[in-house]
Enzyme design. Structure first.
Site, PDB file in Angstrom:
ATOM      1  CE  LYS A  41     -57.186  95.699 -73.079  1.00  0.00           C
ATOM      2  NZ  LYS A  41     -56.132  94.800 -72.603  1.00  0.00           N
ATOM      3  CB  SER A  83     -56.061  98.442 -66.592  1.00  0.00           C
ATOM      4  OG  SER A  83     -55.227  99.348 -67.491  1.00  0.00           O
ATOM      5  NE  ARG A  95     -51.860  97.510 -74.415  1.00  0.00           N
ATOM      6  CZ  ARG A  95     -52.416  97.033 -75.668  1.00  0.00           C
ATOM      7  NH1 ARG A  95     -52.153  97.367 -76.981  1.00  0.00           N
ATOM      8  NH2 ARG A  95     -53.387  96.131 -75.505  1.00  0.00           N
TER       9      ARG A  95
HETATM   10  N1  TZP Z   1     -56.635  99.328 -72.600  1.00  0.00           N
HETATM   11  C1  TZP Z   1     -58.100  99.774 -72.479  1.00  0.00           C
HETATM   12  S1  TZP Z   1     -58.520 100.472 -73.990  1.00  0.00           S
HETATM   13  C2  TZP Z   1     -56.826 100.357 -74.701  1.00  0.00           C
HETATM   14  C3  TZP Z   1     -55.908  99.930 -73.727  1.00  0.00           C
HETATM   15  C4  TZP Z   1     -54.854  99.690 -73.896  1.00  0.00           C
HETATM   16  C5  TZP Z   1     -56.660 100.942 -76.075  1.00  0.00           C
HETATM   17  C6  TZP Z   1     -56.708 102.334 -76.334  1.00  0.00           C
HETATM   18  O1  TZP Z   1     -56.509 102.511 -77.460  1.00  0.00           O
HETATM   19  P1  TZP Z   1     -57.024 103.703 -78.434  1.00  0.00           P
HETATM   20  O2  TZP Z   1     -56.463 103.812 -79.677  1.00  0.00           O
HETATM   21  O3  TZP Z   1     -56.672 105.350 -77.872  1.00  0.00           O
HETATM   22  O4  TZP Z   1     -58.467 103.479 -78.143  1.00  0.00           O
END
Ligand code: TZP
Ligand code: MG
Length: 230
Positions: A162, A132, A59
């Site tokens: 994010k 998602s 990503r």
């Molecule tokens: N989609 C929803 S939360 C997220 C994504 C890509 C980020 C998750 O990262 P982390 O550091 O595990 O909270």
């Protein structure tokens, strides 16, 4: 049909052979922006693979991410090669053209990315698809889609990874989704750590997806062991 295998298309390892419920156990997501100073994405990924992650999503997104398509493709191919060596699924976030070009195992899309119907058309049965969801109604809608290999639910907790993340959904939504149906494999995402993973696991969900907990861990063996269900 064995529902865990989600037979969708080709007869290669890619789709038919992937047991998504097992692959979602500890699903690591990362791009260049998530790599701590002084490391490379491939070094970090190799440590995570050694520690036992069960799927990887490339990503490349947000501040500090790569922007040149050639660079992105080169890094993607290097990550794919490592995943192949460890025999875990290699998933590309969002970028259908890249996923098709390098023949990833799957493409992951969000609610505001290319719509599912269009994605299905573009991948022509050669990639699995993950989607998602952030609400119960999005989850309900996703559950009606025969083309999905798995569904992501979150962000469960606050995330630092994010910038455009939706509002947190909490453990309650995970429980509600599980109660509704578990016909398609499900993975929880957002702010999941070694400390809070237990309550996420107690919902009965198939797996957890994490960025920072693994990317920032200085002892990935211990971290993945704590996150993983044997
Ligand atoms: N989609 C929803 S939360 C997220 C994504 C890509 C980020 C998750 O990262 P982390 O550091 O595990 O909270
Ligand atoms: Mg997206």
């Amino acid at each position: 049909m064995d529902m865990d295998q989600r037979i969708i298309g080709l007869t290669e390892r890619k789709i038919t052979m992937i047991n998504w419920r097992a692959a979602l156990n500890v699903y690591f997501i990362a791009g260049t922006q998530d790599v701590p100073m002084g490391q490379t994405l491939t070094d970090m990924l190799e440590e995570a693979l050694d520690a036992g992650i069960t799927a990887f999503q490339y990503r490349e997104k947000g501040p500090r991410s790569l922007s040149q398509p050639d660079d992105i493709e080169r890094v993607a191919r290097a990550c794919q090669k490592l995943c192949l060596r460890y025999d875990i699924p290699f998933i590309v976030n969002d970028d259908i053209a890249l996923a098709m070009k390098i023949q990833a195992d799957a493409i992951h899309i969000g609610q505001s990315d290319t719509p599912l119907a269009e994605t299905v058309e573009q991948v022509k049965n050669s990639l699995a698809i993950g989607l998602s969801t952030n609400t119960l109604s999005e989850f309900e809608e996703a559950m009606t889609q025969k083309d999905l290999a798995y569904i992501g639910i979150g962000p469960v907790f606050n995330t630092v990874s994010k910038i455009d993340a939706q509002a947190t959904v909490g453990i309650e939504l995970l429980k509600d989704c599980q109660a509704l149906s578990s016909a398609i494999p499900q993975v929880a995402i957002g702010g999941i750590t070694s400390t809070n993973v237990q309550i996420v696991r107690e919902t009965g969900i198939d797996g957890i997806a994490v960025i920072s907990e693994i990317a920032q861990s200085i002892d990935k063996q211990t971290t993945v062991k704590k996150l993983k269900v044997k």
